[in-house]
Design an enzyme around this catalytic site. Sequence first.
Site, PDB file in Angstrom:
ATOM      1  N   ARG A 208      -2.141  -8.616   4.793  1.00 22.94           N
ATOM      2  CA  ARG A 208      -1.941  -7.970   5.708  1.00 22.94           C
ATOM      3  C   ARG A 208      -2.794  -7.068   6.432  1.00 22.94           C
ATOM      4  O   ARG A 208      -3.728  -6.438   5.531  1.00 22.94           O
ATOM      5  CB  ARG A 208      -0.934  -6.846   4.721  1.00 22.94           C
TER       6      ARG A 208
ATOM      7  N   THR B 272      -2.456  -3.184  11.661  1.00 20.52           N
ATOM      8  CA  THR B 272      -1.199  -3.539  12.515  1.00 20.52           C
ATOM      9  C   THR B 272      -0.306  -4.002  11.463  1.00 20.52           C
ATOM     10  O   THR B 272       0.956  -3.915  11.805  1.00 20.52           O
ATOM     11  CB  THR B 272      -1.452  -4.922  13.047  1.00 20.52           C
TER      12      THR B 272
ATOM     13  N   ASP C 211      -2.256  -0.344  -4.553  1.00 23.68           N
ATOM     14  CA  ASP C 211      -2.502  -1.542  -4.155  1.00 23.68           C
ATOM     15  C   ASP C 211      -2.430  -2.679  -5.154  1.00 23.68           C
ATOM     16  O   ASP C 211      -3.453  -2.696  -5.909  1.00 23.68           O
ATOM     17  CB  ASP C 211      -3.848  -1.788  -3.382  1.00 23.68           C
TER      18      ASP C 211
ATOM     19  N   ASP D  48      -5.441  -5.316  -5.761  1.00 23.54           N
ATOM     20  CA  ASP D  48      -6.711  -4.537  -6.169  1.00 23.54           C
ATOM     21  C   ASP D  48      -6.428  -4.095  -7.578  1.00 23.54           C
ATOM     22  O   ASP D  48      -7.665  -4.223  -8.480  1.00 23.54           O
ATOM     23  CB  ASP D  48      -6.995  -3.225  -5.316  1.00 23.54           C
TER      24      ASP D  48
HETATM   25  C1  PRP Z   1       0.242  -6.925  -0.451  1.00 18.78           C
HETATM   26  C2  PRP Z   1       1.255  -7.528  -1.348  1.00 18.78           C
HETATM   27  C3  PRP Z   1       2.201  -7.931  -0.467  1.00 18.78           C
HETATM   28  C4  PRP Z   1       2.084  -7.167   0.875  1.00 18.78           C
HETATM   29  C5  PRP Z   1       3.139  -6.433   1.070  1.00 18.78           C
HETATM   30  O1  PRP Z   1      -0.799  -7.799  -0.149  1.00 18.78           O
HETATM   31  O2  PRP Z   1       0.969  -8.453  -2.318  1.00 18.78           O
HETATM   32  O3  PRP Z   1       1.629  -9.674  -0.101  1.00 18.78           O
HETATM   33  O4  PRP Z   1       0.771  -6.403   0.783  1.00 18.78           O
HETATM   34  O5  PRP Z   1       3.273  -5.531   2.262  1.00 18.78           O
HETATM   35  P1  PRP Z   1       4.339  -6.038   3.187  1.00 18.78           P
HETATM   36  O6  PRP Z   1       5.774  -6.202   2.724  1.00 18.78           O
HETATM   37  O7  PRP Z   1       4.256  -4.864   4.458  1.00 18.78           O
HETATM   38  O8  PRP Z   1       3.726  -7.223   4.110  1.00 18.78           O
HETATM   39  P2  PRP Z   1      -2.127  -7.560   0.770  1.00 18.78           P
HETATM   40  O9  PRP Z   1      -1.772  -7.848   2.041  1.00 18.78           O
HETATM   41  O10 PRP Z   1      -2.624  -6.183   0.250  1.00 18.78           O
HETATM   42  O11 PRP Z   1      -2.951  -8.836   0.297  1.00 18.78           O
HETATM   43  P3  PRP Z   1      -3.808  -8.748  -1.279  1.00 18.78           P
HETATM   44  O12 PRP Z   1      -2.881  -9.131  -2.310  1.00 18.78           O
HETATM   45  O13 PRP Z   1      -4.732  -9.961  -1.208  1.00 18.78           O
HETATM   46  O14 PRP Z   1      -4.415  -7.775  -1.746  1.00 18.78           O
HETATM   47  N1  URA Z   2       0.768  -3.868  -0.720  1.00 22.18           N
HETATM   48  C1  URA Z   2       0.595  -3.232  -1.958  1.00 22.18           C
HETATM   49  O1  URA Z   2      -0.282  -3.786  -2.555  1.00 22.18           O
HETATM   50  N2  URA Z   2       1.132  -1.922  -2.163  1.00 22.18           N
HETATM   51  C2  URA Z   2       1.828  -1.435  -1.399  1.00 22.18           C
HETATM   52  O2  URA Z   2       2.614  -0.293  -1.767  1.00 22.18           O
HETATM   53  C3  URA Z   2       2.202  -1.953  -0.099  1.00 22.18           C
HETATM   54  C4  URA Z   2       1.641  -3.231   0.309  1.00 22.18           C
END
Ligand code: PRP
Ligand code: URA
Length: 206
Positions: free
Chosen positions: A101, A105, A197, A200
């Site tokens: 994400r 944006t 997160d 993370d």
């Molecule tokens: C997080 C999570 C989802 C997304 C949710 O991933 O694991 O995939 O955000 O957010 P949304 O519903 O607003 O799209 P992230 O983009 O942080 O990637 P990552 O798992 O690689 O940290």
């Molecule tokens: N992605 C995450 O990992 N946590 C949140 O709360 C939203 C998006």
Amino acid sequence: MLNLLKHPLLTHKLTLLRRKETNTKDFRETLEEIAGLMAFEITRDLPLKNVTVETPVGICSTQELARDVVLIPVLRAGLGMVNGISNLIPSARVGHIGMYRDHDTLEPNTYYSKFPDNLPDAVVMVLDPMLATGGSASAAISFLKENGAKTIKLVCVVGAPEGVERIRKDHPDVQIYLAGLDEKLNDNGYIVPGLGDAGDRLFGTK
Ligand code: PRP
Ligand code: URA
């Protein structure tokens, strides 16, 4: 349709996942356990077919799963849910979709995908612990549909009302499963109270 799963063990383990002191090892183990507990409900409507097997004692007319199951973790955090479910469905094949994400944006970007060839016939379970704006899940589902998937279930752990609404609108055919439905999103698109997160915390990258 939203399925909000309720079970004392799920609630207890989700509390541990949310707690900010929970370390990476416990977070990883607990997420896997939650996914395993959710597997019982998300597989409740899987079709069965009649089979006959020979037991050590005689012939038994019984049933086994009629359709393949494919698990699609959304990278990264969805990886933490694969083992919990595949331990219970060892025949499940696993595809991957890489999505992040954009921090400004909040729009999802797809950077990787690899799917097994039985997507059109399988019950496809999209795994991602977080359903925030719903942008990532909606894009992942659209991409899977473009690649032939027909029966799709979205399996998340914590969701925000905004994300649930987004999936309902974009993909009314998809069943959504959650262990917790939270209050809202904050200005950075994080679920409140959520668990932070997920990627993370799962991989110790912060
Ligand atoms: C997080 C999570 C989802 C997304 C949710 O991933 O694991 O995939 O955000 O957010 P949304 O519903 O607003 O799209 P992230 O983009 O942080 O990637 P990552 O798992 O690689 O940290
Ligand atoms: N992605 C995450 O990992 N946590 C949140 O709360 C939203 C998006």
